[in-house]
Design an enzyme around this catalytic site. Structure first.
Site, PDB file in Angstrom:
ATOM      1  N   LYS A  78       0.728  -1.230  -0.055  1.00 48.35           N
ATOM      2  CA  LYS A  78       0.064   0.107   0.063  1.00 48.35           C
ATOM      3  C   LYS A  78       0.657   1.179  -0.061  1.00 48.35           C
ATOM      4  O   LYS A  78       2.097   1.122   0.231  1.00 48.35           O
ATOM      5  CB  LYS A  78      -1.014  -0.054   1.128  1.00 48.35           C
ATOM      6  CG  LYS A  78      -1.708  -1.299   1.525  1.00 48.35           C
ATOM      7  CD  LYS A  78      -2.416  -2.003   0.583  1.00 48.35           C
ATOM      8  CE  LYS A  78      -3.026  -3.151   0.844  1.00 48.35           C
ATOM      9  NZ  LYS A  78      -3.712  -3.995  -0.181  1.00 48.35           N
TER      10      LYS A  78
HETATM   11  C1  LIG Z   1      -4.382  -5.450   0.933  1.00 44.16           C
HETATM   12  C2  LIG Z   1      -5.959  -5.508   0.798  1.00 44.16           C
HETATM   13  C3  LIG Z   1      -6.600  -6.055   1.890  1.00 44.16           C
HETATM   14  C4  LIG Z   1      -5.727  -6.808   3.116  1.00 44.16           C
HETATM   15  O1  LIG Z   1      -4.845  -5.899   3.722  1.00 44.16           O
HETATM   16  P1  LIG Z   1      -4.050  -6.497   4.983  1.00 44.16           P
HETATM   17  O2  LIG Z   1      -3.405  -5.386   5.611  1.00 44.16           O
HETATM   18  O3  LIG Z   1      -3.112  -7.313   4.152  1.00 44.16           O
HETATM   19  O4  LIG Z   1      -4.718  -7.553   5.774  1.00 44.16           O
HETATM   20  C5  LIG Z   1      -7.863  -6.104   2.019  1.00 44.16           C
HETATM   21  N1  LIG Z   1      -8.615  -5.556   1.037  1.00 44.16           N
HETATM   22  C6  LIG Z   1      -7.859  -4.901   0.111  1.00 44.16           C
HETATM   23  C7  LIG Z   1      -8.807  -4.395  -0.899  1.00 44.16           C
HETATM   24  C8  LIG Z   1      -6.708  -4.908  -0.072  1.00 44.16           C
HETATM   25  O5  LIG Z   1      -6.243  -4.354  -1.153  1.00 44.16           O
END
Ligand SMILES: *Cc1c(COP(=O)(O)O)cnc(C)c1O
Length: 376
Positions: A184
């Site tokens: 992210k």
């Molecule tokens: C990355 C992501 C998640 C999961 O995030 P984590 O922090 O790795 O659990 C959930 N939903 C979306 C849309 C994502 O892109």
């Protein structure tokens, strides 16, 4: 032309993060403590919410959001199949049934119409995703959910720094979950946050992430007299550490700069790709500004090369792209689930995520688009 490898993404971590983590370690307070509280406050303020509840990742955040709403067995939760699989899994964690809705081909997002098409009297909640940082229509979906009497959870995993109708996407959300995974825009290694304006939910969410305890470990340690905690309900260990929060506070200071840079690079991709027939970049609607956590392109039938071949040829040229966003209903974990999702299937099969990160140069972009041009 340079042949240096171009990664699809790269976390932006510097000496400041290393220092902050080291300070947390030296302080002796490494589990959830004062830095987590500070990060919660700063993050909630930045995304326009009254309360921030730090958790171990976005997936656990989505899980707790559904617990807080009271979603359980017999309930249906409408989710996009076109998302990281954690969105759909969250519904199963509480014993509910995920029901897949299709997305808009241009934006990759759920719409009022695609949700309405699969809505039943058992629909208890919707988890709508701000896909790759591209905001869904917050006004339309929030109003529709209220009208339907259904809770709208916002999967804002990718959306830190994105805006809709001139406001940060967390503002006005019933409840939103965020991710700080290195994929992210800002990261704490692993990590997540729930934001909401509901003070009572916030109290319960803080408890649920900490084994259901009525007194946080931080409060117990700060007290001068012994404090006897009680466990009010079955909770979880979904805490963030103070080392992570220390990194998060530094990352948050970088957010505006990182997003501004990503928008510039995305605008440049838009320009460069204009001349290539059969390539359509993600559409950011007029009401929104994306943080461009993901910049994807969709290949039309006019494009001469198959998407998977494009990926291989880019890889041969040292360019790491990614297949488009996954579709949960096509994975073995969801085999047998009925779903009529033409746009989702087109996007997942025929789109591709281009490299975008803080070290990406104009020359890199020319090289990437140059390869695509030869395959058109
Ligand atoms: C990355 C992501 C998640 C999961 O995030 P984590 O922090 O790795 O659990 C959930 N939903 C979306 C849309 C994502 O892109």
């Amino acid at each position: 032309m340079s042949n240096a490898k171009i990664p699809v993404m790269l976390p932006c971590l510097g000496e400041e993060e290393a220092q902050a983590a080291a300070e947390a370690v030296r302080s002796g307070w490494v589990a959830q403590g004062p830095r987590v509280t500070a990060f919660e406050k700063a993050f909630a303020e930045r995304v326009g919410a009254a309360e921030g509840i730090a958790v171990s990742n976005c997936t656990t955040g989505l899980h707790l959001a559904l617990v807080a709403i009271g979603v359980g067995p017999g309930d249906e939760v409408i989710v996009p199949s076109l998302s990281f699989i954690a969105t759909a899994n969250a519904a199963r964690y509480v014993g509910a049934t995920p029901v897949f809705a299709d997305v808009d081909l241009a934006t990759g997002n759920l719409t009022e119409a695609t949700i309405d098409a699969v809505r039943t009297e058992r629909t208890k909640a919707i988890i709508a995703v701000h896909q790759g940082g591209n905001p869904f229509d917050t006004r339309a979906l929030r109003a529709a959910a209220t009208r339907w009497g259904v809770a709208l959870v916002e999967d804002a995993a990718c959306a830190a720094g994105s805006t809709a109708y001139g406001r940060p996407v967390g503002e006005g959300a019933l409840i939103a979950a965020w991710s700080f995974h290195p994929r992210k825009v800002i990261t704490t290694g692993e990590g997540g946050m729930i934001t909401t304006d509901d003070a009572e939910w916030a109290v319960r969410l803080r408890r649920l992430r900490e084994h259901g305890m009525n007194v946080s470990a931080a409060e117990r340690h700060a007290a001068t007299q012994p404090v006897l905690e009680a466990y009010l309900e079955t909770g979880y260990n979904y805490r963030m550490t103070d080392i992570q929060a220390a990194v998060g506070l530094v990352q948050l200071d970088r957010l505006d700069g990182l997003v501004a840079q990503r928008r510039e690079l995305a605008a440049r991709y838009d320009e460069l790709l204009k001349g290539i027939e059969g390539v359509t970049p993600v559409t950011v609607p007029g009401y929104a500004e994306s943080n461009y956590q993901s910049y994807w392109i969709l290949f039309g039938a006019e494009f001469a090369t198959d998407r998977d071949d494009v990926l291989r040829i880019l890889a041969d040229a040292g360019i790491s792209a990614r297949r488009g966003i996954m579709a949960a209903h096509l994975e073995p974990a969801y085999a047998g689930v009925e779903a009529d999702l033409p746009n989702t299937e087109r996007l997942t099969r025929h789109s591709l995520i281009l490299p975008l990160h803080h070290l990406l140069t104009a020359e890199d972009q020319d090289r990437i688009v140059g390869v695509l041009r030869t395959l058109a």
